[in-house]
Motif scaffolding. Structure first.
Motif, PDB file in Angstrom:
ATOM      1  N   LEU A 172      74.731  80.574   9.428  1.00  0.00           N
ATOM      2  CA  LEU A 172      75.464  81.496   8.795  1.00  0.00           C
ATOM      3  C   LEU A 172      74.717  82.523   8.081  1.00  0.00           C
ATOM      4  O   LEU A 172      74.046  82.309   7.169  1.00  0.00           O
ATOM      5  CB  LEU A 172      76.412  80.718   8.007  1.00  0.00           C
ATOM      6  N   LEU A 173      75.060  83.941   8.319  1.00  0.00           N
ATOM      7  CA  LEU A 173      74.522  84.971   7.872  1.00  0.00           C
ATOM      8  C   LEU A 173      75.297  85.678   6.902  1.00  0.00           C
ATOM      9  O   LEU A 173      76.460  86.219   7.524  1.00  0.00           O
ATOM     10  CB  LEU A 173      73.705  85.925   8.742  1.00  0.00           C
ATOM     11  N   LEU A 174      75.242  85.726   5.651  1.00  0.00           N
ATOM     12  CA  LEU A 174      76.143  86.337   4.763  1.00  0.00           C
ATOM     13  C   LEU A 174      75.274  87.597   4.139  1.00  0.00           C
ATOM     14  O   LEU A 174      74.511  87.339   3.172  1.00  0.00           O
ATOM     15  CB  LEU A 174      76.535  85.519   3.525  1.00  0.00           C
ATOM     16  N   ASP A 175      75.784  88.951   4.693  1.00  0.00           N
ATOM     17  CA  ASP A 175      75.239  90.054   4.514  1.00  0.00           C
ATOM     18  C   ASP A 175      75.722  90.766   3.143  1.00  0.00           C
ATOM     19  O   ASP A 175      76.528  91.688   3.494  1.00  0.00           O
ATOM     20  CB  ASP A 175      75.168  90.894   5.744  1.00  0.00           C
ATOM     21  N   GLU A 176      75.667  90.373   1.841  1.00  0.00           N
ATOM     22  CA  GLU A 176      76.122  91.092   0.766  1.00  0.00           C
ATOM     23  C   GLU A 176      77.640  90.860   0.962  1.00  0.00           C
ATOM     24  O   GLU A 176      78.277  91.881   0.644  1.00  0.00           O
ATOM     25  CB  GLU A 176      75.612  92.402   0.693  1.00  0.00           C
ATOM     26  N   GLU A 199      80.831  71.649   2.309  1.00  0.00           N
ATOM     27  CA  GLU A 199      81.547  70.732   2.712  1.00  0.00           C
ATOM     28  C   GLU A 199      80.968  70.444   4.318  1.00  0.00           C
ATOM     29  O   GLU A 199      81.103  69.363   4.715  1.00  0.00           O
ATOM     30  CB  GLU A 199      83.063  71.175   2.909  1.00  0.00           C
ATOM     31  N   GLN A 200      80.744  71.638   4.991  1.00  0.00           N
ATOM     32  CA  GLN A 200      80.306  71.804   6.431  1.00  0.00           C
ATOM     33  C   GLN A 200      78.767  71.399   6.507  1.00  0.00           C
ATOM     34  O   GLN A 200      78.174  71.410   7.790  1.00  0.00           O
ATOM     35  CB  GLN A 200      80.728  72.856   7.068  1.00  0.00           C
ATOM     36  N   GLN A 201      78.078  71.324   5.376  1.00  0.00           N
ATOM     37  CA  GLN A 201      76.535  71.249   5.411  1.00  0.00           C
ATOM     38  C   GLN A 201      75.859  72.441   6.193  1.00  0.00           C
ATOM     39  O   GLN A 201      75.239  71.896   7.157  1.00  0.00           O
ATOM     40  CB  GLN A 201      76.181  69.810   5.991  1.00  0.00           C
ATOM     41  N   LEU A 202      76.262  73.484   6.104  1.00  0.00           N
ATOM     42  CA  LEU A 202      75.983  74.710   6.764  1.00  0.00           C
ATOM     43  C   LEU A 202      74.691  75.062   6.549  1.00  0.00           C
ATOM     44  O   LEU A 202      74.184  74.885   5.426  1.00  0.00           O
ATOM     45  CB  LEU A 202      76.772  75.970   6.630  1.00  0.00           C
ATOM     46  N   THR A 203      74.032  75.878   7.333  1.00  0.00           N
ATOM     47  CA  THR A 203      72.696  76.378   7.245  1.00  0.00           C
ATOM     48  C   THR A 203      72.970  77.721   7.025  1.00  0.00           C
ATOM     49  O   THR A 203      73.438  78.306   7.980  1.00  0.00           O
ATOM     50  CB  THR A 203      71.756  76.212   8.497  1.00  0.00           C
TER      51      THR A 203
END
Length: 254
Positions: A172-176, A199-203
């Motif tokens: 998952l990329l969160l770009d600002e 909760e989803q143990q996301l990378t």
């Protein structure tokens, strides 16, 4: 098995006939499953270029990128979509404005999959979408038939985040993704972000200009400067940082 590996990742662009500019300079980066990494750096540090080369919207000049040991260096952005979900700074970029909330969520369920001509069965999914949206607490569940173009920026960004995590992405990329929001909405969205990632143990990789968020969230911190990773701090090292320490980084010549 590492989730993402970048080796000698370099991006060079031409500014003129004989001038070149290095946007990303021989970056080596390894990310393990479940890591939540915050990324900071000044303007032109290489943060967006890092994300663009990972997602495939910007090809590397040289170097290699693997996701789950699969070489994706030459794969297109569309081909990488089955691995990667991204939320952008602009709330308008994550949703289709003329489609309803429910239609956007249905589309997100098919990310990276082949879409043939078949009944969409939208009505069958509405109870699940209503339950999903109710977790946010901003009333989206009452407007599943509303076109996304009619939503506020905060509502669209929350929906974008739900869409990005609806089918668990490899990365998952969160770009600002909170930068365009007011402080209260930004805080609420970060709370939701942390909840979903945990909760989803996301990378997850998250670019932020909010230094408080960089310190508060995630279990690893990357500081970029001049197209390079200047510092890569573990959870323990990060916990020892103060806000003043982090701000000093932007004033140094490292």
């Amino acid at each position: 098995m590492s989730r993402l590996v970048m080796k000698q990742a370099t991006k060079v662009v031409k500014n003129g006939l004989d001038e070149e500019r290095v946007l990303l300079d021989n970056v080596d980066l390894t990310i393990q499953p479940g890591e939540f990494i915050t990324v900071v750096g000044g303007n032109g540090a290489g943060k967006s270029t890092l994300f663009n080369t990972i997602s495939g919207s910007l090809p590397l000049t040289r170097g290699k990128i693997t996701i789950n040991q699969t070489d994706v260096t030459r794969k297109s952005e569309e081909q990488r979509a089955k691995y990667i979900a991204r939320v952008f700074q602009d709330p308008k970029m994550g949703t289709a404005p003329r489609m309803t909330i429910a239609e956007n969520l249905l589309l997100a369920e098919k990310r990276g999959q082949h879409r043939g001509l078949r009944p969409r069965k939208l009505q069958e999914r509405l109870p699940d979408y209503k339950e999903l949206c109710a977790q946010i607490g901003n009333g989206l569940e009452q407007h599943l038939d509303t076109p996304c173009g009619n939503l506020s920026g905060g509502q669209r960004q929350a929906l974008s985040l739900l869409m990005a995590t609806l089918t668990t992405p490899e990365l998952l990329l969160l770009d600002e993704h909170t930068a365009a929001l007011d402080p209260k909405t930004s805080k609420n969205l970060m709370t939701l972000t942390n909840q979903l990632v945990t909760e989803q143990q996301l990378t997850c990789l998250m670019i932020t200009h909010h230094m408080e968020d960089a310190l508060q969230y995630g279990n690893r911190l990357i500081l970029m400067k001049k197209g390079k990773i200047a510092k890569d701090l573990s959870q323990k090292e990060k916990e020892q940082l103060t806000l003043s320490d982090l701000l000093l980084f932007f004033e140094s010549d490292l």
